[in-house]
Design an enzyme around this catalytic site. Structure first.
Site, mmCIF file in Angstrom:
data_model
loop_
_atom_site.group_PDB
_atom_site.id
_atom_site.type_symbol
_atom_site.label_atom_id
_atom_site.label_comp_id
_atom_site.label_asym_id
_atom_site.label_seq_id
_atom_site.Cartn_x
_atom_site.Cartn_y
_atom_site.Cartn_z
ATOM 1 N N ASP A 202 1.021 -0.998 0.168
ATOM 2 C CA ASP A 202 0.009 0.052 0.198
ATOM 3 C C ASP A 202 1.063 1.208 -0.161
ATOM 4 O O ASP A 202 1.478 1.417 0.966
ATOM 5 C CB ASP A 202 -0.891 0.018 1.269
ATOM 6 C CG ASP A 202 -1.762 1.133 1.169
ATOM 7 O OD1 ASP A 202 -1.513 2.413 0.869
ATOM 8 O OD2 ASP A 202 -3.085 0.858 1.693
ATOM 9 N N HIS A 203 0.906 1.804 -1.073
ATOM 10 C CA HIS A 203 2.071 2.812 -1.167
ATOM 11 C C HIS A 203 2.134 4.030 -0.291
ATOM 12 O O HIS A 203 2.903 4.537 -0.003
ATOM 13 C CB HIS A 203 2.627 3.201 -2.750
ATOM 14 C CG HIS A 203 1.584 4.051 -3.084
ATOM 15 N ND1 HIS A 203 0.268 3.850 -3.850
ATOM 16 C CD2 HIS A 203 1.491 5.569 -3.601
ATOM 17 C CE1 HIS A 203 -0.517 4.967 -4.095
ATOM 18 N NE2 HIS A 203 0.183 6.078 -3.811
ATOM 19 N N HIS A 265 -5.863 2.800 1.223
ATOM 20 C CA HIS A 265 -4.942 3.892 1.522
ATOM 21 C C HIS A 265 -5.661 4.650 2.852
ATOM 22 O O HIS A 265 -4.913 4.859 3.734
ATOM 23 C CB HIS A 265 -4.794 5.049 0.441
ATOM 24 C CG HIS A 265 -4.213 4.296 -0.824
ATOM 25 N ND1 HIS A 265 -3.124 3.395 -0.940
ATOM 26 C CD2 HIS A 265 -4.460 4.751 -2.096
ATOM 27 C CE1 HIS A 265 -2.828 3.012 -2.119
ATOM 28 N NE2 HIS A 265 -3.781 3.851 -2.865
HETATM 29 C C1 BG6 Z 1 -3.658 4.540 -6.510
HETATM 30 C C2 BG6 Z 1 -5.010 4.873 -7.011
HETATM 31 O O1 BG6 Z 1 -3.403 3.499 -5.646
HETATM 32 O O2 BG6 Z 1 -3.203 5.917 -5.698
HETATM 33 C C3 BG6 Z 1 -4.865 6.088 -8.033
HETATM 34 O O3 BG6 Z 1 -5.008 3.601 -7.699
HETATM 35 C C4 BG6 Z 1 -4.455 7.211 -7.298
HETATM 36 O O4 BG6 Z 1 -6.235 6.017 -8.563
HETATM 37 C C5 BG6 Z 1 -3.185 7.080 -6.563
HETATM 38 O O5 BG6 Z 1 -4.614 8.226 -8.076
HETATM 39 C C6 BG6 Z 1 -2.900 8.304 -5.838
HETATM 40 O O6 BG6 Z 1 -1.707 8.138 -5.182
HETATM 41 P P1 BG6 Z 1 -0.779 9.233 -4.950
HETATM 42 O O7 BG6 Z 1 0.490 8.815 -4.174
HETATM 43 O O8 BG6 Z 1 -0.657 10.181 -6.257
HETATM 44 O O9 BG6 Z 1 -1.833 10.185 -3.888
#
Ligand code: BG6
Length: 515
Positions: A202-203, A265
């Site tokens: 989960d980045h 997230h």
């Molecule tokens: C991803 C989603 O996990 O996270 C995307 O699939 C979203 O739809 C993205 O745009 C948002 O990541 P960040 O790091 O740009 O906030």
């Protein structure tokens, strides 16, 4: 030491962890794909530039495309030139490119795995790698099952308990589409790998500011005594995106904002914000405490979903002076799509700490700006001394953790305006990463890849947490499924969401923060 209970790098002052990344080959399934070009290959480049990669290290792209090692290196270089946090230098590139290899293969063809195995066995001795492998499944979800099964059948996975080289697998979201399919994906993974070998990404957990939530809460003595229902009025979590659905309509239309952002997230942000103080930084202790929050989420009934969950879709609007199409007019989206691009909801955490404190969550695409924050609003001071005018109450104190962009933290407090009379004015105490530490924080993928090489699972999703968050979300999905034909509220692209979301929070006498 058991890998899933090793000490966490957060406790290290070095910033790169108390565990060291081990020599290994990173095998990227889908290595010639978009994630690899935009995120993974640049992340590895940056780790090399920051001198934190293990000395003996290689990358093996594994994908359908017919590429040679050299053409894959060109592919990697173009990704770094376009997306890397730090610019490409020829000296660093020549070190990096020597470690990049490519093997063509088909994810459901056992022969491809035999070829991959032979290639790895050929390259590992040349690179001084003792057979440790990290398999990154950057593939569409339908391939996860065959990747896991074929890896096992080809003998590419070392058993967890062996004293020989390690095998680990990184899995990208989405883990399933709902509770049932998430359980299936997990069962599939666990039939090939030990849970301790599985790193579900989960980045958001890799973002600096997200990791800072724990440091802020438990590295300072001033917040924890206030961190409860006695002092906190309500909490707002916002993850706003400027972008529309872009080129990902194929995936997004079947997902929507609830699955795409809330299930993973946002529930992870909530868990970190609301968890009890862990008694150690061990990966499983932290993950147990995050999981407890998910277990305490007040179950939703169908009626509560109707009252407390708002979904909406962006319609045509204006964005930075430009005319932008509504979701249904985006390339690849069905003209009658009822996929939500926005969700707002209210939830409660039924434990002693949070009893009665509402948490408001909102996320959406095509909102006026990219801004993610967790805002904690404290209870108002009593209506005595400076707060006696009930018609004009003092602004409450707010602690806002800005996740991105402009990462930092601010505390709004009341202060006296200079002058002979006592007049109160809200001011902000502000800390920004950029101005304090300078430079750019590492990308989430950099930290996460390094943690996998070190065997630290703290910032990854354990099977039980994935399933607990799906279990909570499932009632919303079921309610929406039953009311599919129903009208879906809209908001114009470039605005802060539908009026229904304003009503949701206004019915509790609050309003969404202006970010
Ligand atoms: C991803 C989603 O996990 O996270 C995307 O699939 C979203 O739809 C993205 O745009 C948002 O990541 P960040 O790091 O740009 O906030």
């Amino acid at each position: 030491m058991n890998q899933s209970t090793q000490a966490n790098p957060l406790s290290s002052s070095s910033g790169t962890g108390s565990l060291f990344p081990q020599p290994c080959t990173l095998v990227i399934f889908g290595g010639a794909g978009d994630l690899s070009r935009r995120k993974l290959l640049p992340a590895i480049y940056n780790l090399g530039l920051d001198a934190v990669l293990p000395t003996n290290f290689a990358v093996m792209g594994f994908s359908l495309e017919d590429l040679s090692d050299d053409s894959y290196r060109d592919f990697a270089r173009s990704g770094i030139e376009e997306f890397s946090r730090q610019t490409l230098t020829e000296a660093q590139w020549s070190d990096y490119e020597r470690t990049i290899f490519y093997q063509r293969g088909t994810f459901d063809d056992p022969q491809s795995y035999q070829a991959l195995k032979r290639r790895l066995e050929e390259i590992e001795p040349l690179c001084g790698i003792p057979g440790n492998r990290v398999f990154y499944l950057a593939v569409p979800p339908r391939f996860i099952e065959s990747c896991a099964r074929n890896l096992k059948q080809a003998g590419l996975i070392s058993p967890m308990e062996s004293s020989g080289p390690f095998s680990r697998v990184i899995v990208e979201k989405p883990i399933g589409q709902d509770l049932h399919s998430a359980r299936e994906v997990n069962a599939t993974l666990c039939s090939s790998f030990d849970e301790r070998q599985i790193f579900r990404i989960d980045h958001y957990l890799g973002k600096e500011t997200v990791q800072n939530i724990l440091v802020m809460r438990f590295g300072n003595s001033i917040f924890e005594p206030l961190w409860n229902a006695k002092h906190i009025d309500h909490v707002q979590i916002t993850v706003a995106e400027q972008e529309g659905v872009g080129t990902r309509a194929g995936y997004y239309e079947g997902a929507g904002a609830l699955r795409d952002m809330v299930q993973n997230h946002i529930l992870q942000l909530l868990s970190l914000m609301a968890m009890e103080p862990p008694w150690s930084m061990d990966a499983d202790v932290i993950r147990d405490h995050r999981l407890d929050v998910l277990h305490c989420l007040r179950p939703l009934s169908r009626r509560v979903v109707e009252d407390c969950v708002v979904r909406a879709q962006y319609s045509h609007g204006y964005f930075l002076g430009e005319d932008v199409p509504g979701f249904r007019r985006e390339a690849g989206v069905a003209p009658d799509s009822v996929t939500e691009t926005y969700v707002a909801l209210k939830l409660f955490i039924d434990n002693w700490r949070w009893a009665g404190v509402p948490f408001y969550i909102r996320t959406g695409k095509r909102l006026p700006k990219r801004a993610s924050e967790i805002a904690v609003q404290f209870k108002p001071v009593p209506h005595i001394l400076f707060n006696t005018d009930m018609s004009r109450p003092l602004e409450p104190d707010v602690l806002a953790l800005s996740i991105q962009p402009n990462e930092g933290l601010s505390l709004r407090i009341a202060t006296k305006l200079p002058g002979p009379r006592v007049r109160i004015y809200p001011v902000k105490m502000d800390f920004r990463y950029g101005s304090t530490f300078g430079g750019q924080s590492p990308e989430a993928y950099e930290r996460l890849l390094l943690d996998v090489m070190a065997g630290d699972a703290t910032l990854f999703m354990r099977r039980d947490a994935v399933e607990a968050s799906w279990a909570w979300i499932q009632t919303i999905l079921d309610e929406w499924e039953d009311s599919r034909a129903r009208w879906l509220p809209e908001y114009s692209a470039g605005t802060w969401g539908p009026v229904e979301a304003d009503r949701l929070i206004a019915s509790d006498r609050f309003q969404w923060r202006v970010i």
